[in-house]
Design an enzyme around this catalytic site. Structure first.
Site, PDB file in Angstrom:
ATOM      1  CB  SER A  57      -0.952   0.013   1.202  1.00 50.29           C
ATOM      2  OG  SER A  57      -2.083  -0.791   0.950  1.00 50.29           O
ATOM      3  CE  LYS A  60      -4.600   1.773  -0.786  1.00 47.07           C
ATOM      4  NZ  LYS A  60      -3.998   0.518  -0.324  1.00 47.07           N
ATOM      5  CB  SER A 119      -4.881   1.753   3.783  1.00 47.64           C
ATOM      6  OG  SER A 119      -3.902   1.263   2.898  1.00 47.64           O
ATOM      7  CE  LYS A 221      -1.702   4.148   2.620  1.00 51.70           C
ATOM      8  NZ  LYS A 221      -1.818   2.941   3.487  1.00 51.70           N
TER       9      LYS A 221
END
Length: 382
Positions: A57, A60, A119, A221
């Protein structure tokens, strides 16, 4: 200017190597990791920073960057409502989602919060479609932007980071991407510090646990897949003595658990803040010398640096640094502004710590034919 910045980057790498020899790096339980001082642009320490990894992720972050770019360019609006496609709604049901609904249009603002706080993989697809029209075109934009940023060891296959052999990056590339988000879009980066977000009557916490543990952390993140392990990019800003604030970015990839990525990221950030200082050596345009120049319309030229020179060094080292200027004499006109004219070595205990490119801070055109002839004689006699 590009050549100057490349030379400056090379000097920072030289300095990083020298620093690494003076202070042992911490032991971090991760496959690959890196600590970047964003204030100086210097990598303080790393382990296998160019190891190819699945970014999960962390992908992202690029999705967010391109959305921020589209908002800046007014291609979309933060309050704009977009329809939710079946493709976005049906994204892997076992993965993290913000639970958007094809029957309910959703704002870009909510999608960004769903992307960075929750997320949501569904949010990633919806944003890709809103920005580029379809997911495939958006992925092309992702890879084009990665190339522009110099992420030479990165490729994206989708906007969310679900497993794909064509989705890969490195700790070094990811640190560059993180730096660009913070530097280019600070107003949107603030979303990363939000601890929870509610959408469709479902409240989900930010997976970055450092937001609760360390008040100086404001992003960025987390990511996890079975192949990638538990990953985190974290950023914190703390006071830097008389030099304002410092910002560090840690990238920790492939840890064994959520708790491990949190603990190892905190350890790395604390180590960087506790053991290093970032100091401004020289300011952009500051003249460090005014040497003689031959065959020019003036007989002196100011030399110095085309950019502010900030460096990160172990605590206690800054006061020991001594500058040694080495010029490319004789300097002869015409001399263009920003032409490299030498280097400045910062010495510690008689050993070079770093070497910085020195440039002409002003252009010096040629003198008249008589002036050039006179200086030719002077140079011959010198």
């Amino acid at each position: 200017m590009k050549k100057y910045l490349a030379a400056l980057a090379t000097s920072v790498l030289f300095m990083t190597s020298a620093v690494a020899q003076t202070l042992p790096a911490p032991t971090i339980a991760a496959k690959s990791w890196l600590l970047l001082d964003m204030t100086s642009g210097q990598i303080i320490a790393s382990q296998d920073p160019n190891m190819r990894v699945e970014p999960a992720s962390l992908t992202k972050i690029m999705t967010a960057y391109l959305t921020f770019q589209a908002l800046r360019d007014k291609k979309i609006d933060i309050n704009q409502k977009v329809n939710v496609s079946v493709r976005a709604w049906k994204v892997d049901s076992s993965s993290s989602k913000m639970f958007i609904d094809p029957a309910v249009p959703v704002s870009i603002n909510d999608l960004l919060h769903g992307l960075m706080v929750q997320s949501g993989n569904d949010a990633a697809v919806a944003l890709a479609e809103a920005v580029a029209g379809d997911e495939g075109t958006f992925v092309t934009l992702m890879n084009r932007e990665a190339q522009r940023m110099g992420l030479t060891q990165t490729r994206f296959a989708n906007p969310h980071g679900l497993p794909s052999p064509e989705n890969y990056s490195t700790a070094q590339d990811l640190s560059t991407l993180a730096k660009r988000v913070i530097a280019d879009y600070p107003e949107f980066y603030k979303i990363d510090s939000i601890k929870s977000f509610t959408y469709n009557k479902i409240t989900q916490p930010n997976r970055n646990r450092l937001l609760w543990l360390d008040p100086t952390v404001d992003g960025m993140k987390t990511g996890h897949t079975e192949a990638a392990g538990y990953c985190m990019i974290a950023s914190a800003h703390r006071p830097n003595g008389n030099f304002g604030e410092r910002r560090l970015i840690s990238v920790v990839l492939g840890t064994a658990s959520d708790g491990a990525r949190t603990a190892e990221s905190q350890k790395l950030l604390n180590w960087g803040f506790q053991n290093f200082d970032t100091v401004r050596l020289y300011s952009k345009g500051q003249a460090i010398d005014t040497p003689e120049i031959w065959k020019g319309s003036s007989n002196k030229v100011k030399i110095g640096f085309a950019q502010d020179v900030l460096v990160t060094v172990p605590k206690g080292v800054a006061g020991k640094m001594k500058p040694v200027l080495e010029r490319k004499d004789p300097l002869v006109a015409p001399l263009a502004e920003n032409t490299r004219v030498g280097s400045l070595k910062m010495m510690v205990d008689g050993k070079p710590l770093l070497e910085l490119p020195v440039v002409a801070l002003e252009g010096v055109p040629q003198a008249s034919i008589f002036g050039r002839a006179w200086d030719s004689v002077r140079l011959w006699l010198k």
